[in-house]
Each structure stands twice: as C-alpha cells, then as structure tokens.
Design an enzyme around this catalytic site. Structure first.
Site, PDB file in Angstrom:
ATOM      1  N   SER A 123       1.054  -1.304   0.143  1.00 35.68           N
ATOM      2  CA  SER A 123      -0.192  -0.279  -0.436  1.00 35.68           C
ATOM      3  C   SER A 123       0.773   1.675  -0.227  1.00 35.68           C
ATOM      4  O   SER A 123       0.863   2.146  -0.783  1.00 35.68           O
ATOM      5  CB  SER A 123      -1.077   0.387   1.238  1.00 35.68           C
ATOM      6  OG  SER A 123      -0.063  -0.309   2.128  1.00 35.68           O
ATOM      7  N   ASP A 167       7.676   2.967   6.275  1.00 37.88           N
ATOM      8  CA  ASP A 167       6.936   2.263   4.202  1.00 37.88           C
ATOM      9  C   ASP A 167       7.172   3.442   3.194  1.00 37.88           C
ATOM     10  O   ASP A 167       7.799   3.056   2.150  1.00 37.88           O
ATOM     11  CB  ASP A 167       5.143   1.912   4.640  1.00 37.88           C
ATOM     12  CG  ASP A 167       5.569   0.656   5.538  1.00 37.88           C
ATOM     13  OD1 ASP A 167       6.559   0.463   6.131  1.00 37.88           O
ATOM     14  OD2 ASP A 167       4.322   0.219   6.585  1.00 37.88           O
TER      15      ASP A 167
HETATM   16  C1  GLA Z   1       3.726  -1.229   9.903  1.00 37.63           C
HETATM   17  C2  GLA Z   1       3.611   0.449   9.634  1.00 37.63           C
HETATM   18  C3  GLA Z   1       5.096   1.171   9.853  1.00 37.63           C
HETATM   19  C4  GLA Z   1       5.609   0.570  11.214  1.00 37.63           C
HETATM   20  C5  GLA Z   1       5.363  -1.332  10.834  1.00 37.63           C
HETATM   21  C6  GLA Z   1       6.169  -1.537  12.161  1.00 37.63           C
HETATM   22  O1  GLA Z   1       4.752  -0.973   8.685  1.00 37.63           O
HETATM   23  O2  GLA Z   1       3.164   0.880   8.477  1.00 37.63           O
HETATM   24  O3  GLA Z   1       4.254   2.978   9.696  1.00 37.63           O
HETATM   25  O4  GLA Z   1       5.504   1.091  12.286  1.00 37.63           O
HETATM   26  O5  GLA Z   1       4.460  -1.565  11.377  1.00 37.63           O
HETATM   27  O6  GLA Z   1       7.966  -1.274  12.174  1.00 37.63           O
END
Ligand code: GLA
Length: 381
Positions: A123, A167
């Site tokens: 996403s 991400d």
């Molecule tokens: C998801 C969230 C990130 C981060 C991870 C855990 O991927 O989108 O921002 O918090 O979990 O590290």
C-alpha cells in the site's frame, strides 16, 4: 512487467503512458519504533507496484487495477474515504491538493508483484508510485520526503491506520545494495551497505494476511503514548519513547499498567538493538546482527504482542536450520512475513525445510521470496 503494463494501458486508453515503479520494503531491525520517533533500518526490494499513467484533460481519475481486474473512476473534488484499495489513490489526490498543488485528471493502470497483505508495504508502494507520477506529470515540485508524508497522511485519514513513516520513506528513498538508517524524528538518514554476497534476505510468508491489523496497530501506538504521558511527569524532557532510557522506565515500572510497561520496554530496548545492529553491520558481523534479530522477535511476540502462532513457528523453526544467521517477524505484525538472513548456498535447503515443517503443522505451504535490495521509486519508461 513494463511492457505488459504499457500494452494494457495503450489497449485501454489508446495513448502512451509514463511508467513509474515503486518498491516494497524489508526492515532489518527497528520495528514499531518509527511512530515512537526512534530509528528504523529498511531497504527497498525487487518487488514493485507499477503505475502507467497519462493526463486526460478532465477532472476525473480513471483507474484499472490489473491484479484485481477492477476499474474505478473518481472526481478530484474528493472529500473523504470511499472503500477498498482506491482509498490510497483518493487520499494521495486529496492531500496533494490540500497542499495547494494543482493537479488534473489522469488515466492509469496499476499492476505489481508485491504480495498483498504480506507485510511488504504494497500500500505504501501504491501511494508512492501514484504520488510520484502526479508530481512528474503536473510538475508539482514535491520532494520525495513530501511524497512520503502524503502517503502517510493517506493511511491516517483515508485508511485509518496511524502508521509511522518507515514504509513510505523506504519505498521512495531506497538505494540498490543499501539499507537506510532513518532517524524518524530528525528525518536524517544514512545509507549503510548491505553487501554480503554470501547471504540472502529471504522472506517467508506466514500466509496469514495482516489486513485486520490496523485496529491493534493503533492500540499499540496509544499504549506507547500512555507510557510517555506517565514518564513525562517525572522527566518533562521526554517527548517520545525514543528519549527514554531503560533505567528511567524501570524506576517507574509500578506507575505504568503492566501491559503499557511491556509495550514501552520493547520499544526502549529495540532502540538499543537497532543501534547495536547498525554497528554490527558496519563491521560485517552478521552473527551479532542475527542474534539481535532473534531478540527482536522475542520482544515483538512476548512484550509487544504483535506476533501470531504461524510467525512464532517460522521464527523458531528458522533458528534450527543450518545456514541461518537470524530470523524474526517483520513489519506491523499479526501475519505477513518473517525476514531471514540465510547463507546463499543454504537457501534451497532452508526453503524446503521450512516449507515442509510449516505445511506439516498448518496444512499450507508458505511462499518464500528471495529478495534483493534495490533502488527507490522511479520513472521506468
Ligand atoms: C507498519 C507501519 C510502519 C511501521 C511498521 C512496524 O509497516 O506501516 O510505519 O510502524 O508497521 O515497524
């Protein structure tokens, strides 16, 4: 994939598209630390979301998602979320305009090979690809970091997940052969070579989709904030768990509800593991790095409570297969993949053994992805 998406686009819209690719990510260590304004260590991988796109001189966005064989159209006068995956496009369109930037309607085809729901940030990659494309087409002058924040705001307001910045940052800033040590408060980052030809980063999919994780994720974030509020009474300089020393937390343990204490202690020690892990990587010491990964898994499972039976099994099983330097669950949790550092010549036996063991117990064969660290979001054609 580039030709395939170009053809799909021409067939549907009868013109030439710009093609953008945005990668998914792995995270070597530093989990759930981003929204606590600590450090993370992600890298972009060789699996991408592709967007073929061209302006259409209207005020409408027409989308075709090849993977789902679905089309959708929406007006740029969006005010809020609708449903499903199109919220990522709605949110990015909305937040770009909220920044006072002018965009027009577009036609686009989306495709990709990042497994959805596997915790590899498909996403975030979609938001990055689409935002990057609009920025190019309409010469908006947004930086990669601006686009990362637009993606994050989209998750917060159109999807309802109060995620950190890791991400989106990773998808936009990836560099081939390097992981990124990002300080999620100052936003300074450093590229660290991940240059171990004799090792591979191997993901094993628990086959549990993490799509229902959003609500629990938000609860974890609240629990961390609750811990900070209590500690701040004693240490006003503390702004987030990133600022908390283990001794400070231990000293006030009985003022925190036990669950909140567990959550906070995971985050406080995860920061230490990350910093030690970066040093180990710089010294080419994967043995130490691997041990830190196992410790991270233990904490995520027992203290942060974001693992599940399947992920625990995969992490435990990997420890007993020869040629594995380290393994742990990766990403937000409640499903998705484990990340394993495996000797290149042991990858085949690792794959066979872990698939057979998992299948024996859960009656399903986990997908295994042998990844390469690649560059970030870019124009491909
Ligand atoms: C998801 C969230 C990130 C981060 C991870 C855990 O991927 O989108 O921002 O918090 O979990 O590290």
């Amino acid at each position: 994939m580039i030709q395939k998406i170009q053809q799909a686009f021409r067939g549907r819209f009868n013109k030439e598209p710009l093609v953008i690719g945005a990668p998914g990510r792995v995270n070597l260590i530093g989990e759930h630390t981003d929204y606590n304004y600590g450090f993370v260590l992600p890298g972009a991988v060789d699996k991408r979301i592709y967007v073929a796109i061209a302006p259409n001189e209207t005020n409408t966005v027409n989308v075709f998602a090849s993977q789902f064989n679905e089309s959708y159209s929406f007006s740029l006068d969006i005010t809020g979320p609708q449903k499903g995956w199109m919220n990522y496009l709605l949110g990015v369109s909305y937040h770009i305009q909220q920044q006072g930037k002018k965009i027009g309607g577009v036609d686009l085809v989306i495709d990709g090979d990042i497994p959805v729901g596997a915790g590899m940030s498909s996403s975030a990659a979609l938001c990055s690809a689409y935002g990057f494309a609009l920025n190019e087409l309409f010469k908006l002058g947004l930086s990669r970091m601006d686009l990362a924040f637009i993606g994050q705001k989209t998750e917060h307001t159109f999807v309802g997940v109060k995620c950190g910045i890791m991400d989106q940052f990773a998808s936009l800033h990836g560099k081939k052969g390097h992981v990124m040590k990002l300080d999620c408060r100052s936003l300074e980052y450093e590229y660290i070579p991940f240059d171990f030809p004799e090792y591979k980063i191997v993901l094993v999919n628990s086959m549990v989709s993490h799509s229902l994780a959003g609500s629990e994720y938000n609860v974890r974030r609240q629990q961390c904030e609750e811990g900070v509020a209590i500690l701040q009474k004693h240490y006003p300089e503390i702004k987030s768990l990133r600022d908390v020393e283990p001794a400070q937390l231990l000293q006030h343990q009985d003022e925190l509800p036990p669950v909140v204490f567990d959550r906070c202690s995971f985050i406080v020690y995860e920061k230490e593991r990350l910093l030690r892990g970066c040093d180990a990587l710089k010294q080419n010491d994967l043995t130490t790095f691997g041990k830190l990964m196992y410790a991270t898994h233990e904490g995520l499972s027992k203290k942060y409570a974001v693992s599940c039976t399947e992920l625990d099994f995969l992490a435990e099983c990997a420890q007993h297969i020869s040629g594995v330097a380290g393994a742990r669950m990766m990403g937000g949790g409640f499903g998705g993949c484990t990340i394993n550092i495996v000797q290149t010549d042991a990858v085949d036996t690792f794959t066979q053994k872990i698939q057979a063991a998992f299948n024996g117990l859960f009656k399903i064969t986990p997908d295994v992805y042998v990844t390469q660290i690649e560059g970030g979001t870019n124009i491909l054609a």
